[in-house]
Design a protein around this motif. Structure first.
Motif, PDB file in Angstrom:
ATOM      1  N   THR A  92       0.835  -1.203   0.000  1.00 38.28           N
ATOM      2  CA  THR A  92       0.000   0.000   0.000  1.00 38.28           C
ATOM      3  C   THR A  92       0.869   1.252   0.000  1.00 38.28           C
ATOM      4  O   THR A  92       2.053   1.200   0.342  1.00 38.28           O
ATOM      5  CB  THR A  92      -0.902   0.036   1.255  1.00 38.28           C
ATOM      6  OG1 THR A  92      -0.073   0.182   2.408  1.00 38.28           O
ATOM      7  CG2 THR A  92      -1.748  -1.223   1.373  1.00 38.28           C
TER       8      THR A  92
ATOM      9  N   THR B 272       7.873   7.223  -1.701  1.00 35.99           N
ATOM     10  CA  THR B 272       6.621   7.722  -2.263  1.00 35.99           C
ATOM     11  C   THR B 272       6.386   6.958  -3.557  1.00 35.99           C
ATOM     12  O   THR B 272       7.338   6.467  -4.177  1.00 35.99           O
ATOM     13  CB  THR B 272       6.695   9.229  -2.563  1.00 35.99           C
ATOM     14  OG1 THR B 272       7.684   9.437  -3.587  1.00 35.99           O
ATOM     15  CG2 THR B 272       7.034  10.033  -1.324  1.00 35.99           C
TER      16      THR B 272
ATOM     17  N   ALA C 240       0.740   3.453   2.207  1.00 32.64           N
ATOM     18  CA  ALA C 240       1.173   3.607   3.604  1.00 32.64           C
ATOM     19  C   ALA C 240       2.409   2.756   3.878  1.00 32.64           C
ATOM     20  O   ALA C 240       3.307   3.180   4.615  1.00 32.64           O
ATOM     21  CB  ALA C 240       0.037   3.219   4.549  1.00 32.64           C
ATOM     22  N   ASP C 241       2.472   1.543   3.282  1.00 34.44           N
ATOM     23  CA  ASP C 241       3.658   0.689   3.428  1.00 34.44           C
ATOM     24  C   ASP C 241       4.875   1.370   2.809  1.00 34.44           C
ATOM     25  O   ASP C 241       5.973   1.323   3.373  1.00 34.44           O
ATOM     26  CB  ASP C 241       3.449  -0.677   2.759  1.00 34.44           C
ATOM     27  CG  ASP C 241       2.379  -1.513   3.426  1.00 34.44           C
ATOM     28  OD1 ASP C 241       2.257  -1.457   4.659  1.00 34.44           O
ATOM     29  OD2 ASP C 241       1.672  -2.234   2.689  1.00 34.44           O
TER      30      ASP C 241
ATOM     31  N   LYS D 238       5.317   4.599   2.443  1.00 36.85           N
ATOM     32  CA  LYS D 238       5.675   5.725   3.313  1.00 36.85           C
ATOM     33  C   LYS D 238       6.441   5.228   4.535  1.00 36.85           C
ATOM     34  O   LYS D 238       7.414   5.856   4.962  1.00 36.85           O
ATOM     35  CB  LYS D 238       4.410   6.469   3.737  1.00 36.85           C
ATOM     36  CG  LYS D 238       4.688   7.712   4.530  1.00 36.85           C
ATOM     37  CD  LYS D 238       3.390   8.438   4.851  1.00 36.85           C
ATOM     38  CE  LYS D 238       3.680   9.691   5.667  1.00 36.85           C
ATOM     39  NZ  LYS D 238       2.453  10.399   6.014  1.00 36.85           N
ATOM     40  N   GLU D 239       6.026   4.079   5.072  1.00 38.13           N
ATOM     41  CA  GLU D 239       6.705   3.493   6.233  1.00 38.13           C
ATOM     42  C   GLU D 239       8.165   3.183   5.930  1.00 38.13           C
ATOM     43  O   GLU D 239       9.015   3.219   6.814  1.00 38.13           O
ATOM     44  CB  GLU D 239       5.973   2.209   6.634  1.00 38.13           C
ATOM     45  CG  GLU D 239       6.503   1.537   7.867  1.00 38.13           C
ATOM     46  CD  GLU D 239       5.707   0.281   8.192  1.00 38.13           C
ATOM     47  OE1 GLU D 239       6.333  -0.767   8.416  1.00 38.13           O
ATOM     48  OE2 GLU D 239       4.473   0.364   8.223  1.00 38.13           O
ATOM     49  N   HIS D 240       8.473   2.902   4.676  1.00 39.64           N
ATOM     50  CA  HIS D 240       9.844   2.610   4.255  1.00 39.64           C
ATOM     51  C   HIS D 240      10.534   3.832   3.644  1.00 39.64           C
ATOM     52  O   HIS D 240      11.563   3.705   2.974  1.00 39.64           O
ATOM     53  CB  HIS D 240       9.851   1.444   3.262  1.00 39.64           C
ATOM     54  CG  HIS D 240       9.548   0.132   3.912  1.00 39.64           C
ATOM     55  ND1 HIS D 240       8.269  -0.334   4.075  1.00 39.64           N
ATOM     56  CD2 HIS D 240      10.372  -0.778   4.467  1.00 39.64           C
ATOM     57  CE1 HIS D 240       8.298  -1.496   4.691  1.00 39.64           C
ATOM     58  NE2 HIS D 240       9.571  -1.793   4.942  1.00 39.64           N
ATOM     59  N   GLY D 241       9.949   5.005   3.852  1.00 40.10           N
ATOM     60  CA  GLY D 241      10.563   6.242   3.380  1.00 40.10           C
ATOM     61  C   GLY D 241      10.444   6.462   1.882  1.00 40.10           C
ATOM     62  O   GLY D 241      11.268   7.163   1.299  1.00 40.10           O
TER      63      GLY D 241
END
Length: 164
Positions: free
Chosen positions: A16, A26, A18-19, A21-24
Motif C-alpha cells: 500500500t 513515495t 502507507a507501506d 511511506k513506512e519505508h521512506g
C-alpha cells in the motif's frame, strides 16, 4: 503489506502507499529495484521462498504496488492440536524429541512443525493431532498470524514442562 495466495505455486503481494511511506518511499520515487527489494523482504518475513520470476506492477498515485510471484512449497510437516494435553501426549509418544520441532499458537490451536522426511514422527504425531500440511500457503498464514511459542526444540521443551 498483504500476501494473498493465488494457487499452490503463486502468490500476490500488495504494498500500500502507507507501506511505501513506512519505508521512506513515495509512489513517484519508487524504483523497480526498491519495489523488488521490498517484495523480497516481505516474502522472507512471511517464510515464503521464491521460485522463479517476480512480476511487479506499480500504480502511481494512491493505488500502491502489486507483486506476483511464483513460490516454492516449504519442506515442513505441520500438525495442529486442540489442547495442550494432546500435544504433550504426542511429545511423550515419540521415541526421541526432534530438535527441528517448532511450536506456534494460532486460531485457538497449537501448531507443531517438523522438517519434511520425518515420516515416523509424523505418523506418531497424527495419532494425537491433525495433519495440516496439505493446506495451501499454511506457512505464510502461520508466519503472519501465529504467535511463536518455541522456534526450535519444542518437543524437548514440552517434555521439560509436562514430563508425565
Amino acid at each position: 503489506m498483504t500476501i494473498q495466495p493465488i494457487s499452490d505455486a503463486s502468490v500476490a503481494l500488495y504494498i500500500t502507499p502507507a507501506d511505501l511511506k513506512e519505508h521512506g518511499l513515495t509512489p513517484a520515487a519508487l524504483t523497480l529495484e526498491r519495489a523488488l527489494s521490498l517484495a523480497r523482504d516481505a516474502f522472507r518475513e512471511a517464510g515464503i521462498e521464491l521460485a522463479g520470476p517476480v512480476e511487479i506492477e506499480a500504480y502511481p498515485g494512491t493505488c500502491g504496488v502489486l507483486v506476483f510471484a511464483r513460490v516454492r512449497p516449504r519442506s515442513r510437516v505441520w500438525f495442529s492440536f486442540g489442547g495442550l494435553e494432546s500435544l504433550a501426549a504426542a511429545a511423550r509418544a515419540l521415541p526421541e524429541p526432534r530438535p527441528d520441532a517448532a511450536l506456534l499458537w494460532w486460531d485457538d490451536r497449537w501448531w507443531l512443525s517438523l522438517e519434511a522426511g520425518a515420516a515416523g514422527a509424523a505418523a506418531r504425531l497424527s495419532e494425537f493431532g491433525r495433519a495440516e500440511s496439505s493446506r495451501p500457503h499454511l506457512e505464510a498464514s502461520l508466519a503472519e498470524h501465529g504467535r511463536p511459542v518455541w522456534r526450535r526444540d519444542a518437543l524437548n521443551a514440552l517434555l521439560t514442562y509436562f514430563p508425565v
